[in-house]
Design a protein around this motif. Structure first.
Motif, PDB file in Angstrom:
ATOM      1  N   ARG A 306      22.310  13.083  48.321  1.00 24.28           N
ATOM      2  CA  ARG A 306      22.045  11.827  47.607  1.00 24.28           C
ATOM      3  C   ARG A 306      20.772  11.168  48.129  1.00 24.28           C
ATOM      4  N   GLU A 316      18.021  15.157  37.832  1.00 25.98           N
ATOM      5  CA  GLU A 316      19.001  15.888  38.637  1.00 25.98           C
ATOM      6  C   GLU A 316      18.943  17.387  38.375  1.00 25.98           C
ATOM      7  N   LEU A 378      23.743   5.992  51.803  1.00 25.42           N
ATOM      8  CA  LEU A 378      23.215   7.339  51.610  1.00 25.42           C
ATOM      9  C   LEU A 378      23.361   8.220  52.843  1.00 25.42           C
TER      10      LEU A 378
END
Length: 1024
Positions: A306, A316, A378
């Motif tokens: 991430r 993505e 994250l």
């Protein structure tokens, strides 16, 4: 282009390493048998360390072992504190959740510094024992988990390890003694240059017999051929093997790269440059995959998916395709646990990172920092502060980096990672002037500092008196204060000393006496720690600075430090006054830990001054309070100092009871150094009680467990005393040398110097060196005995007087004897006798002086024996009984001979039980000369004779023996006879000595065998 070879750059066949793998398997077998193992695997980059660990780990799992892997994490050239241990413990928790929870029970707050999943770590002031406590608890956690399961703890890439990780690894290797555990660490040997921080650790570990080193060599030609065959899935041509072997020089990773490059067929122009070799397949990737590789290279050893997505800013699908290309080419690999990506080999990562342009590197770090600021989730919580600080620092943005670095320093301090805290604080000082004034104005000391007086007072809601209004803006001096303490706590005392010097120079231009006093106290501790003096000059300077100022925490700390120093070096009225004021000031400002320590000091000084019950009352109160509050550091000190004071006044049984409880508490709390001190004190009390085998074991534990000089010296002194009493003079001399070396000459203290002088006199006398014994006595008498040193002074003077008495018949000893005896007598007159044991020693010393002058009398020695009979010190009692018997046999009548016979029998019995050979031999020789039987005449006793009378038992001792034979405890005996448990204990000790037995069971057996008590007298009474 590579087709199936893309996924086979690693050979499926494990090549070579049979000997090295055999060493690891042998270690596993030993660990399964309950013998912990430690191994270091070294080798150059690319030689195959990770592959060896993987093969071993797989084999260990097949044999039922639990494998916990952890790697040192490098983030922008910065190490993450305790990273490999945190990762490994997390893996261990996944595998054995119940077992790890049970092993951590009660210490979750401390262990959460390594494994945050265990709970919230404890807040509060940090101290010298904080890191040691964490390390000890970690060691015990691993020992408990490994009690039932074989555990392999594998730590990779030690060359990237932070200082705290290195310290913890060293601690584990040194201290682990039980458990089915293998600790395995790998490092790059070619990276360990002369100044690499791992180099001293490797040198230190090389000296330990408990660790094995495994060095991986490069492959030979045959092994290279087998590796290439595995990669290509067919037998390669001999000339191809020759070429790859020549160019790779047997390095396993280079063999892989060359084999794949040769298979491509388009890399024939590849140069011999190492960098080109490492980058060639990266440059063959699509541009998006190359860009992703550059992001991963700068993000750290491992980058979470991430976080990478936030930084790469690709769609993505495009990101996944780029990652797939890099993985298929053998450049990147999924990280263990599947949460991110890392380079399959760190050499490629380093090459890609080195290929970045300077501006490009700063830009990438900025993107990482911005992504992490936007979404802190994250990365794992325990890494967040350190990684953000590293990213902003390498982005060269001082405005962002300064608060981030300070936040990371707070996190490092919370985890007891003081080396990393110091490095981060030094980085903050480097950034200080570069950061805008507006940014510095937003920084508050309460957010980033802990040790300095101002924020502490602010947290309590007040302003420290005597230094103006509390500061609301962080100052450079605040950073210097934090750095000074961090340096002291992590062992970087030289750096810390320089920091305090810089701070005091800055304070020369300010009227801030309180701050200056605080820094002088830090310098005192550092000077003592560096063995550059006793630290008093610095303490005296601090005292002058706070003189006349209103009460404050700094003022209380200065007074408490001065009182504690005086207690150890120059106890007396001034020390007592300082301790009283320290308690008063600490109480006024709410400094609980300073108050508790000061009250312990005050209690000890009061006992030294003759206020025994009041002083012990203070110390007992502190002990109870800090145990109830769980104040770990003071718990340790209270269970060291209180028993020591009790032993000093002759209350040895009471001391042992507290010491046993102290061992339990310090073991639970991980207070290893306090535990070592407790073992040393326990040895001393057990010697007094005549439990010498237990005492020798305790003294050995003090030496084994101790991390500092004090317990080593204490244990050596006790072992020297026992060796002397048992006639092992060479051993005594060896232990004396150990004790003298442990204490050293740098910071003399009576509690160290006087026992060493005592033993020096004793060893010299035992070796027939009376002149040397007298010289040591003269040196000691010249120095004098400060107030409060009675417990050490009386045995020393006794030893000197006894040596003169034993040598009275030697012509060579006559010269100078009168001067020696006068010196001892003068010292005797100056010492206090507030405690019964001190009074008994005074009588003994005076009796020995009379003996040395040839005017000893039975009455004199009878008084000494009477003084020692209730003290519960069997060896001392046996010695004075021998002297009394000796005196009685000088022109003795029949009554005196009968009494002397009884005394010699008791002396001989106790001495033989203790293994005190010199006293045993002396009693035997005296009885032989006087033609006295040491054993009772056998045969039927007259009908009217009472067996108890033949044993020399008093009426009270007869009553006690009856209850012992009935199986009662000391407490029950005390209840039955309306006496105290301590008095009952003294009677039991005397009975054991008179019967010549070692325990209550044997005493009961003797009573039954002799028929001392009818069966109905032994029936148990009602419960007490």
């Amino acid at each position: 282009m590579l087709g199936p070879v893309e996924t086979r750059s690693v050979s499926p066949v494990f090549v070579g390493r049979a000997e090295e793998l055999g060493t690891l398997h042998d270690a596993l077998a030993r660990a399964r048998a309950g013998e912990p193992q430690a191994l270091l695997v070294g080798g150059e980059a690319g030689v195959g360390k990770t592959r060896l660990v993987e093969e071993f780990a797989a084999a260990a799992r097949r044999r039922g072992a639990v494998v916990a892997l952890g790697g040192c994490v490098e983030i922008g050239a910065d190490g993450l504190p305790f990273a490999p241990f945190s990762t490994a413990l997390r893996a261990l928790r996944r595998e054995l959740p119940g077992e790890l929870a049970a092993a951590a029970a009660g210490q979750e707050e401390e262990l959460a510094r390594l494994l945050p999943e265990l709970g919230e770590s404890r807040a509060g002031r940090h101290d010298e024992d904080g890191m040691a406590r964490l390390f000890e608890l970690t060691a015990r956690l691993l020992e408990r988990v490994a009690a039932e399961h074989t555990v392999v703890l594998a730590l990779e890439d030690l060359h990237w390890a932070d200082a705290s990780t290195r310290h913890l690894l060293t601690y584990l290797v040194r201290t682990l003694r039980t458990g089915r555990l293998v600790v395995l660490a790998t490092y790059r040997s070619d990276d360990i240059h002369r100044r690499h921080p791992l180099r001293p650790l490797l040198a230190e570990l090389d000296r330990l017999r408990t660790i094995r080193r495994v060095e991986l060599a490069r492959f030979n030609r045959d092994e290279v051929g087998r590796q290439v065959a595995g990669i290509l899935a067919h037998e390669p041509a001999p000339d191809q093997v020759d070429a790859i072997f020549q160019r790779s020089d047997g390095n396993a990773f280079f063999v892989e790269e060359l084999a794949v490059a040769a298979h491509e067929g388009c890399r024939t122009g590849l140069t011999d440059s190492l960098r080109d070799l490492l980058l060639v397949r990266v440059e063959g990737l699509p541009e998006s995959a190359q860009q992703v590789a550059r992001f991963v290279a700068e993000g750290g050893s491992t980058v979470e998916y991430r976080l990478l997505a936030a930084v790469a800013r690709l769609a993505e699908d495009d990101l996944i395709e780029a990652l797939r290309a890099a993985v298929n080419a053998g450049i990147l690999a999924p990280a263990p646990g599947g949460d991110g990506y890392r380079f399959r080999h760190s050499l490629v990562r380093e090459a890609v990172s080195d290929d970045l342009l300077p501006g490009e590197r700063s830009r990438l770090n900025r993107r990482y920092a911005e992504a992490l600021e936007t979404d802190p989730a994250l990365v794992p919580a325990d890494q967040r502060a350190t990684r953000l600080a590293s990213y902003w620092y390498h982005a060269h943005d001082a405005a962002k980096a300064l608060p981030a670095v300070l936040e990371a320093s707070v996190e490092a301090r919370r985890r007891h990672a003081y080396s990393e805290q110091l490095r981060l604080l030094e980085r903050a000082m480097e950034l200080w002037d570069s950061a805008p004034e507006a940014v510095r104005a937003t920084l508050r000391p309460v957010d980033y500092t802990e040790v300095y007086p101002h924020p502490l007072s602010e947290r309590r809601g007040g302003t420290p008196s005597g230094c103006g209004p509390a500061t609301t803006t962080l100052r450079h001096l605040d950073l210097l204060a934090e750095a000074a303490v961090a340096g002291r706590l992590c062992g970087e005392r030289e750096r810390a000393l320089k920091i305090t010097k810089r701070a005091l120079r800055l304070l020369e231009d300010e009227d801030d006496r309180l701050r200056a006093a605080w820094f002088w106290i830090q310098r005192s501790r550092l000077v003592q720690g560096l063995a550059r003096g006793d630290g008093w000059q610095e303490i005296a300077t601090a005292q002058e600075l706070v003189r006349g100022l209103p009460p404050s925490e700094v003022h209380a700390e200065v007074l408490a430090t001065a009182a504690h120093w005086s207690m150890l070096h120059e106890p007396g009225p001034d020390a007592l006054k300082a301790a009283e004021r320290a308690v008063e000031y600490a109480r006024m400002v709410g400094a609980d830990d300073i108050e508790s320590n000061a009250r312990l000091t005050l209690g000890g000084l009061m006992v030294d001054a003759g206020q025994i019950d009041a002083g012990l009352g203070h110390m007992y109160d502190v002990r109870d309070e800090v145990v109830a509050r769980g104040l770990a550091v003071v718990v340790g000190r209270s269970h060291v100092n209180l028993p020591s004071v009790l032993e000093g006044v002759g209350r040895s049984e009471e001391s042992v009871e507290i010491l046993r409880e102290g061992l339990r508490l310090t073991g639970t709390m991980g207070l290893r150094d306090a535990e070592a001190w407790i073992w040393g004190n326990l040895a001393e009390s057990l010697i007094s009680l005549g439990r010498w085998d237990e005492a020798a074991e305790a003294a050995g534990n003090a030496q084994r467990r101790g991390q500092t000089a004090g317990p080593h010296g204490s244990g050596a002194n006790c072992l020297a005393y026992l060796a002397l009493a048992r006639g092992e003079v060479p051993e005594a001399a060896r232990y004396l040398a150990q004790g003298r070396a442990a204490y050293g000459p740098h910071d003399p203290m009576p509690q160290h110097d006087l026992p060493i002088s005592h033993l020096t006199i004793a060893v010299a006398a035992a070796e027939g060196r009376l002149a040397d014994a007298r010289a040591e006595l003269a040196r000691t008498l010249e120095s004098g005995f400060p107030l409060g040193t009675q417990r050490y002074a009386w045995p020393l003077l006794l030893q000197a007087a006894t040596a003169e008495a034993d040598a009275r018949a030697l012509p060579a000893a006559r010269d100078g004897r009168e001067q020696v005896l006068d010196g001892v007598l003068t010292a005797v007159k100056r010492l206090t006798t507030h405690a019964p044991v001190w009074l008994a020693h005074e009588l003994w010393v005076r009796a020995e002086l009379h003996h040395a002058e040839g005017r000893s009398t039975p009455d004199t020695w009878s008084d000494v024996v009477t003084a020692f009979e209730p003290l519960g010190r069997p060896y001392d009692l046996a010695r004075v009984r021998y002297r009394l018997a000796e005196s009685l046999l000088t022109g003795a009548g029949e009554d005196e001979r009968d009494r002397a016979t009884e005394l010699l029998r008791l002396t001989h019995s106790v001495a033989r039980h203790l293994g005190a050979r010199p006293l045993t031999d002396a009693a035997t020789a005296l009885a032989r000369r006087a033609r006295l039987p040491l054993t009772p005449v056998t045969g039927p006793a007259p009908a009217s004779a009472d067996p108890a009378d033949t044993l020399g038992l008093t009426t009270r001792e007869r009553d006690v023996l009856r209850l012992v034979a009935a199986g009662h405890t000391n407490r029950r005996i005390a209840q039955e006879l309306f006496i105290s448990p301590k008095t009952a204990s003294v009677h039991v000790s005397n009975i054991l000595g008179k019967l010549g037995v070692s325990g209550r069971g044997e005493a009961a057996a003797v009573a039954h065998r002799l028929g001392l008590f009818p069966a109905e007298m032994l029936m148990p009474g009602p419960a007490g």
